[in-house]
Design an enzyme around this catalytic site. Sequence first.
Site, mmCIF file in Angstrom:
data_model
loop_
_atom_site.group_PDB
_atom_site.id
_atom_site.type_symbol
_atom_site.label_atom_id
_atom_site.label_comp_id
_atom_site.label_asym_id
_atom_site.label_seq_id
_atom_site.Cartn_x
_atom_site.Cartn_y
_atom_site.Cartn_z
ATOM 1 N N GLU A 111 -5.451 -3.922 -1.624
ATOM 2 C CA GLU A 111 -6.512 -3.577 -1.582
ATOM 3 C C GLU A 111 -6.893 -2.108 -0.718
ATOM 4 O OE1 GLU A 111 -5.948 -6.691 1.748
ATOM 5 O OE2 GLU A 111 -4.932 -5.966 -0.460
ATOM 6 N N GLU A 122 9.405 -3.845 13.183
ATOM 7 C CA GLU A 122 9.143 -2.716 12.161
ATOM 8 C C GLU A 122 7.852 -2.014 12.578
ATOM 9 O OE1 GLU A 122 9.317 -2.381 7.655
ATOM 10 O OE2 GLU A 122 8.237 -4.072 8.217
ATOM 11 N N LYS A 179 -1.254 -7.656 -8.734
ATOM 12 C CA LYS A 179 -2.220 -7.672 -7.520
ATOM 13 C C LYS A 179 -1.714 -6.890 -6.486
ATOM 14 C CE LYS A 179 -3.044 -8.609 -3.604
ATOM 15 N NZ LYS A 179 -3.459 -7.659 -2.645
ATOM 16 N N SER A 197 5.836 -7.029 4.279
ATOM 17 C CA SER A 197 6.164 -7.202 5.400
ATOM 18 C C SER A 197 6.990 -8.622 5.256
ATOM 19 C CB SER A 197 5.449 -7.539 6.315
ATOM 20 O OG SER A 197 4.495 -8.595 6.210
ATOM 21 N N PHE A 235 0.854 -1.299 -0.071
ATOM 22 C CA PHE A 235 -0.100 -0.023 0.087
ATOM 23 C C PHE A 235 0.683 1.214 -0.047
ATOM 24 C CE2 PHE A 235 0.846 -0.561 4.761
ATOM 25 C CZ PHE A 235 0.940 0.489 4.983
ATOM 26 N N CYS A 253 9.683 1.489 3.634
ATOM 27 C CA CYS A 253 10.530 0.476 3.974
ATOM 28 C C CYS A 253 11.826 0.910 3.791
ATOM 29 C CB CYS A 253 10.599 -0.693 2.916
ATOM 30 S SG CYS A 253 11.108 -0.522 1.358
#
Length: 493
Positions: free
Chosen positions: A176, A378, A173, A226, A149, A281
């Site tokens: 969402e 994290e 993909k 992740s 995201f 990240c």
Amino acid sequence: MRELEHHIGGKSMAGTSGRHGPVFDPARGVQTARVPLASAAEVAGAVDVAREAAAEWGSGSLSARAATLFRLRDLVSRASSDLAKAVTAEHGKVLSDAAGEVARGIENIEFACGIPHLLKGSHSTEVSSGVDVHTVLEPLGVVAGITPFNFPVMVPLWMLSNAIACGNAFVLKPSEKDPSPSLLLAELARDAGVPDGVLNVVHGDAEAVDALLAHPGVAAVSFVGSTPIARHIYETGASHGKRVQALGGAKNHMVVLPDADVDAAADAAVSAGFGSAGERCMAVSVVVAVGAVADQLVDAIAARVPSVLVGPGENPDSQMGPLVTAEHRDRVRSYIDGAESEGARLVVDGRGEWTEGFFLGCTLLDEVRPGMRAYDDEIFGPVLSVVRVPSYDDAVALVNANPYGNGTALYTRDGGAARRFQREVTSGMLGVNVAIPVPVGFHSFGGWKASLFGDSAMYGPEGIRFYTRPKVVTTRWPDPATSEIDLGFPRTR
């Protein structure tokens, strides 16, 4: 409320699974759209469409592919403002940050425009008497990308630019949580002349992900997210015989030596720690203050935090927007709630009260140590931790002991220390007086240790290698009169 659709075979297609997920405006905290969540059957249908398209696209001329990519680059550039607005509307990051994301994504299209050069193979003549050998790079067929995201434009462009340039068909993909930017990219690709079925967008959750990992028609999978999910993607995809590159999480350290320019280091810590609300990240999440610089550095960072304006991303004055969902905001807040009980010092508390939206302010923790949740996990939010160490060697040991190895930065005026740091630190990406060392599009992005699963980094030259497979051709055109039976191993001398 908008009803989003998949993009398959060049057309918008309504979901048929009966399942949907909410899409929010994080600045207002209200749902603005519904996104369909694909079933395994819908994923299989998209893969079938992609397989048909891949055969013709992969056998076409490189010049035609390059021309298509040049048009895509032009259209994405022209649509930069619309793409940035779509990112801000569903992710929440400020418009200037979203525009920067789009610009970095365009770098990857520009690199892929050189595909006629990038796919040049090698050739050797007379490796043996009358024998030549040449190598060609061929597409894999259908490849998939599963994207996060936090960069809904840039990360898809990391993957799809090289994937389609190499002659593959791509099934994306996206997250969402903010799916609209991917749909806009697919429309731009169609307008640029990318054939129907070469770029497809299938929305979904874990069911769609697992379907892609298991489908025999998908040759390779790229993933950013992740570490637990990256490990699952890598292990599951590999068990089904797929090529996998899976980028995981990070705990990026910024080491500040006593000789560093403290003002520059403090500016960098605030920018790299709180930009995009820490949902990067490559964000700096740990500042390692070496020796006597610690007190001055903490004071300098704390003095800058109040000037960071937190507000809706579409407000041009905002410097930091909300987090992507209420659940994620609450998770990040829990680290602040428990920090003092674990022994950290709360220097700046970002737990304000907002009447709407998923906001959380900038937080600065001092005297953090390994073993505390704020250090070990994290957090992926606007929480910056300061760890104090007595020496350079202790700083390097701290960084190298961390299970993540995505990016590390060093702030110093000492060239000798910087050279040592480059050799001694176990991270895949390193910045010297550069807080966020994200490589440009013609290098490659990838960490070490628990930040990368697989043996291939993302985009750039590594991306070309990932999305192709080499074929070595050995040829000989002998004089028929010299032919004879030889049952021995082929010799070159």
